[in-house]
Design an enzyme around this catalytic site. Structure first.
Site, PDB file in Angstrom:
ATOM      1  N   ASP A   1       0.835  -1.205   0.000  1.00 19.50           N
ATOM      2  CA  ASP A   1       0.000   0.000   0.000  1.00 19.50           C
ATOM      3  C   ASP A   1       0.871   1.258   0.000  1.00 19.50           C
ATOM      4  OD1 ASP A   1      -2.266   1.597   0.091  1.00 19.50           O
ATOM      5  OD2 ASP A   1      -2.406   1.526   2.259  1.00 19.50           O
ATOM      6  N   LEU A   2       1.792   1.337  -0.932  1.00 20.62           N
ATOM      7  CA  LEU A   2       2.729   2.447  -0.991  1.00 20.62           C
ATOM      8  C   LEU A   2       2.096   3.625  -1.724  1.00 20.62           C
ATOM      9  CD1 LEU A   2       5.652   3.258  -0.309  1.00 20.62           C
ATOM     10  CD2 LEU A   2       6.262   2.524  -2.609  1.00 20.62           C
TER      11      LEU A   2
END
Length: 88
Positions: A77-78
């Site tokens: 979830d960058l």
């Protein structure tokens, strides 16, 4: 436990991740990133010149490569919403 172990792995290869301090009953206490009680801003909220953004982008790509090659970890979830910008 897994998050604490992964943070320690990241730090061991030189990635700037918060230091895990204590894990008790599924609560993880980590190092504070900020100054004078104010949390470091999310990258989305940091007012940075384009020249600085280019350097940060290169650093982020390098860190993601190290995460995968040395730790066998992938950030799922960058985004600019979960990256803190803290000079120093």
């Amino acid at each position: 436990e897994k998050e604490m172990r992964n943070l320690n792995r990241l730090r061991a290869v030189g990635i700037n991740a918060p230091k895990p301090i204590l894990l008790r009953m599924h609560v993880l206490v980590m190092e504070f990133f900020g100054m004078d009680g104010w949390a470091a801003p999310r990258l989305k909220d940091a007012n940075l010149p384009n020249s600085k953004l280019s350097a940060l982008y290169r650093e982020l790509i390098q860190d993601m490569r190290i995460m995968f090659q040395k730790c066998r970890l992938v950030h799922a979830d960058l985004s600019e919403y979960n990256i803190l910008y803290h000079e120093g």
